[in-house]
Design an enzyme around this catalytic site. Structure first.
Site, PDB file in Angstrom:
ATOM      1  CG  ASP A  30     100.194  57.259  88.437  1.00 15.70           C
ATOM      2  OD1 ASP A  30     100.532  57.500  87.273  1.00 15.70           O
ATOM      3  OD2 ASP A  30      99.685  58.125  89.193  1.00 15.70           O
ATOM      4  CB  THR A 121     109.477  65.419  77.134  1.00 12.11           C
ATOM      5  OG1 THR A 121     109.052  64.346  76.296  1.00 12.11           O
ATOM      6  CG2 THR A 121     110.078  66.529  76.284  1.00 12.11           C
ATOM      7  CB  CYS A 260     103.762  66.444  72.808  1.00 17.41           C
ATOM      8  SG  CYS A 260     103.200  64.990  73.683  1.00 17.41           S
TER       9      CYS A 260
HETATM   10  C1  UGA Z   1     103.842  64.158  69.172  1.00 15.44           C
HETATM   11  C2  UGA Z   1     104.967  63.586  68.285  1.00 15.44           C
HETATM   12  O1  UGA Z   1     104.460  63.312  66.979  1.00 15.44           O
HETATM   13  C3  UGA Z   1     105.541  62.308  68.908  1.00 15.44           C
HETATM   14  O2  UGA Z   1     106.632  61.850  68.128  1.00 15.44           O
HETATM   15  C4  UGA Z   1     106.005  62.611  70.334  1.00 15.44           C
HETATM   16  O3  UGA Z   1     106.481  61.443  70.992  1.00 15.44           O
HETATM   17  C5  UGA Z   1     104.849  63.176  71.142  1.00 15.44           C
HETATM   18  O4  UGA Z   1     104.355  64.362  70.491  1.00 15.44           O
HETATM   19  C6  UGA Z   1     105.367  63.494  72.523  1.00 15.44           C
HETATM   20  O5  UGA Z   1     106.230  64.359  72.635  1.00 15.44           O
HETATM   21  O6  UGA Z   1     104.991  62.801  73.483  1.00 15.44           O
HETATM   22  P1  UGA Z   1     101.239  63.609  69.551  1.00 15.44           P
HETATM   23  O7  UGA Z   1     101.196  64.931  70.245  1.00 15.44           O
HETATM   24  O8  UGA Z   1     100.676  62.421  70.243  1.00 15.44           O
HETATM   25  O9  UGA Z   1     102.782  63.217  69.188  1.00 15.44           O
HETATM   26  O10 UGA Z   1     100.445  63.745  68.170  1.00 15.44           O
HETATM   27  P2  UGA Z   1     100.825  64.085  66.653  1.00 15.44           P
HETATM   28  O11 UGA Z   1     100.339  62.981  65.806  1.00 15.44           O
HETATM   29  O12 UGA Z   1     102.223  64.483  66.495  1.00 15.44           O
HETATM   30  O13 UGA Z   1      99.884  65.357  66.367  1.00 15.44           O
HETATM   31  C7  UGA Z   1     100.085  66.610  67.025  1.00 15.44           C
HETATM   32  C8  UGA Z   1      99.156  67.665  66.461  1.00 15.44           C
HETATM   33  O14 UGA Z   1      99.552  68.048  65.138  1.00 15.44           O
HETATM   34  C9  UGA Z   1      97.692  67.218  66.336  1.00 15.44           C
HETATM   35  O15 UGA Z   1      96.864  68.261  66.759  1.00 15.44           O
HETATM   36  C10 UGA Z   1      97.525  66.950  64.848  1.00 15.44           C
HETATM   37  O16 UGA Z   1      96.190  67.100  64.418  1.00 15.44           O
HETATM   38  C11 UGA Z   1      98.437  68.024  64.257  1.00 15.44           C
HETATM   39  N1  UGA Z   1      98.918  67.711  62.896  1.00 15.44           N
HETATM   40  C12 UGA Z   1      99.697  66.624  62.666  1.00 15.44           C
HETATM   41  C13 UGA Z   1      98.621  68.586  61.837  1.00 15.44           C
HETATM   42  O17 UGA Z   1      97.924  69.605  62.014  1.00 15.44           O
HETATM   43  N2  UGA Z   1      99.101  68.309  60.590  1.00 15.44           N
HETATM   44  C14 UGA Z   1      99.857  67.222  60.341  1.00 15.44           C
HETATM   45  O18 UGA Z   1     100.278  67.038  59.170  1.00 15.44           O
HETATM   46  C15 UGA Z   1     100.172  66.350  61.399  1.00 15.44           C
END
Ligand code: UGA
Length: 427
Positions: A30, A121, A260
């Site tokens: 890094d 990405t 993301c």
């Molecule tokens: C997301 C994707 O889920 C991963 O598969 C992907 O690799 C990643 O982006 C990326 O592109 O690097 P992440 O952003 O770490 O992962 O978190 P998530 O668990 O997907 O949650 C994203 C948002 O959606 C959070 O704010 C969470 O609270 C919200 N969420 C999630 C909801 O409001 N409802 C749900 O049912 C699920």
């Protein structure tokens, strides 16, 4: 294999640690000298359950090394994995400046054959563009392959997602290069999808866009539930039992945030419009997500009614979701900003984050935050919030009103404790 992972962010660090744990020798680099100095001492710059132990174990086993000199490791490792950030530029496109720096460094150092894995990405067409860039800088085409290998890990469960992925997508021009990357992951039991580079790049964007769509969809259905006094939890369970729909990512609440979904939905929109394609559905997804904050704001305003003394709102949670210290594009923070803008006094608590926000007062514990509060908003579903001492909370608050920003609390239990409970789509 000897692998040089460029970029020690969430994706780079987790992937480097897991690959090292699976028998490879990994050099993670890094440009941030402070970050690398800390990593060498076993101090991990992010909060990710299990990551500190995994990194330390592999440092001790001499399978994982950290360095600022990426060129040195690019030169001797046959595999280079690019895992640098691609943040949103002002126009919504993916900012490729960090990827460009890595390409320049590769072009300057390459002497022997390299498998170059694009883990970041990136927009469709990036692998072709990198190939052209390297050739224009005088790199012989037989000296490298560019392989698109997008990442699907989630923050908070990054190691589990990396060790047990639903699938590994490998996009390559030549099958030999694809096989090499598949061999690198040989210790992981999963489905391997071998495809072309463009398709692999699009699979990543389309996956995140679909998950964001699921969330906005359920949030919109929650609005109908609110209008009918129906329970979104039951509706969500009922539709999720259909295997074609699936039960995950159907949790209504404050909406999605993080580094993301907002970025990737924007980037997909940008590349689509550059090709003359209008993404009506994704525009609606974004609009619903933005307005979800206002839905909560109106519920809070309604619960407060007429007031003479400045209302005091307690907010539990600042990160974009539980089990992370990441506050990027956090809906909790967006809500706090709007609450202070409306003139409410905001007292907040988060187990890991205390970002500087005008007029928000950070408290030393969730219980200090709720003292004399008129409303408690639970904005992030940290386990400690779900298991709070509700009797204590009730005695500390001025008025026992709870707004559940994640529909994650036990409504019946809270009502038994004498709270007025409000979620979205909860009668
Ligand atoms: C997301 C994707 O889920 C991963 O598969 C992907 O690799 C990643 O982006 C990326 O592109 O690097 P992440 O952003 O770490 O992962 O978190 P998530 O668990 O997907 O949650 C994203 C948002 O959606 C959070 O704010 C969470 O609270 C919200 N969420 C999630 C909801 O409001 N409802 C749900 O049912 C699920």
């Amino acid at each position: 294999m000897e692998i040089c992972v460029v970029g020690a962010g969430y994706v780079g660090l987790t992937t480097a640690a897991v690959l090292a744990d699976r028998g490879h020798t990994v050099f993670c680099t890094d440009v941030d000298t402070d970050k690398i100095a800390k990593l060498r001492k076993g101090i991990i710059p992010i909060y990710e359950p299990g990551l500190t132990e995994l990194i330390k174990d592999n440092q001790q086993r001499d399978t994982l090394f950290f360095d600022t000199d990426s060129k040195k490791h690019m030169a001797h490792c046959p595999v280079i994995m690019i895992a640098v950030g691609t943040p949103s530029a002002k126009d919504g496109s993916a900012d490729m400046k960090y990827v460009k720096h890595v390409i320049t460094a590769i072009a300057e150092t390459i002497r022997s054959y390299k498998t170059i894995i694009m883990k970041s990405t990136v927009p469709p067409g990036t692998a072709d563009w990198v190939e052209e860039e390297l050739q224009q800088r005088g790199t012989r085409p037989d000296l490298f392959d560019i392989v698109s290998n997008p990442e699907f890990l989630r923050e908070g469960t990054a190691i589990e997602d990396t060790v047990h992925p639903d699938r590994i997508v490998i996009g390559a021009k030549r099958s030999e290069a694809a096989m090499k990357v598949q061999e690198m992951y040989a210790s992981l039991q999963t489905t391997f999808l071998l495809t072309n580079r463009l398709e692999a790049e699009l699979i990543k964007y389309a996956s995140n866009a679909f998950l964001a769509t699921k969330i906005s969809f359920i949030n919109e259905i929650a609005r109908i539930c609110d209008a009918y006094s129906a329970d979104i939890m039951e509706v969500s369970q009922g539709i999720g039992l259909d295997e074609r729909i699936g039960s995950r990512f159907l949790q209504a609440g404050l909406g999605y945030g993080g580094s993301c979904f907002p970025k990737d939905v924007n980037a997909l929109d940008y590349v689509a419009s550059s090709k003359g394609v209008k993404l009506d559905l994704l525009h609606a997804v974004k609009k619903i997500n933005r307005s979800q904050i206002d839905i909560y704001l109106n519920k809070i305003t309604h619960a407060l009614g007429e007031w003479t003394e400045k209302p005091r709102i307690a907010v539990w949670g600042a990160t974009f979701k539980e089990n992370t210290d990441d506050i990027r594009y956090s809906q909790a923070i967006a809500l706090m900003k709007k609450l202070t803008h409306r003139g409410y006094a905001v007292y907040a608590y988060d187990p890991l984050a205390t970002p500087e926000l005008p007029s928000v007062i950070w408290c030393s514990s969730p219980y200090v935050a709720v003292e004399q509060a008129d409303v408690l908003v639970v904005a992030t579903a940290w386990h400690s919030f779900l298991e709070a001492d509700w009797h204590k909370v009730k005695t500390l608050m001025r008025r026992p009103v709870i707004v559940d920003g994640r529909n994650a609390l036990d409504k019946k239990n809270l009502e038994l404790h004498g709270f007025a409970y409000m979620g979205v789509g909860r009668p």
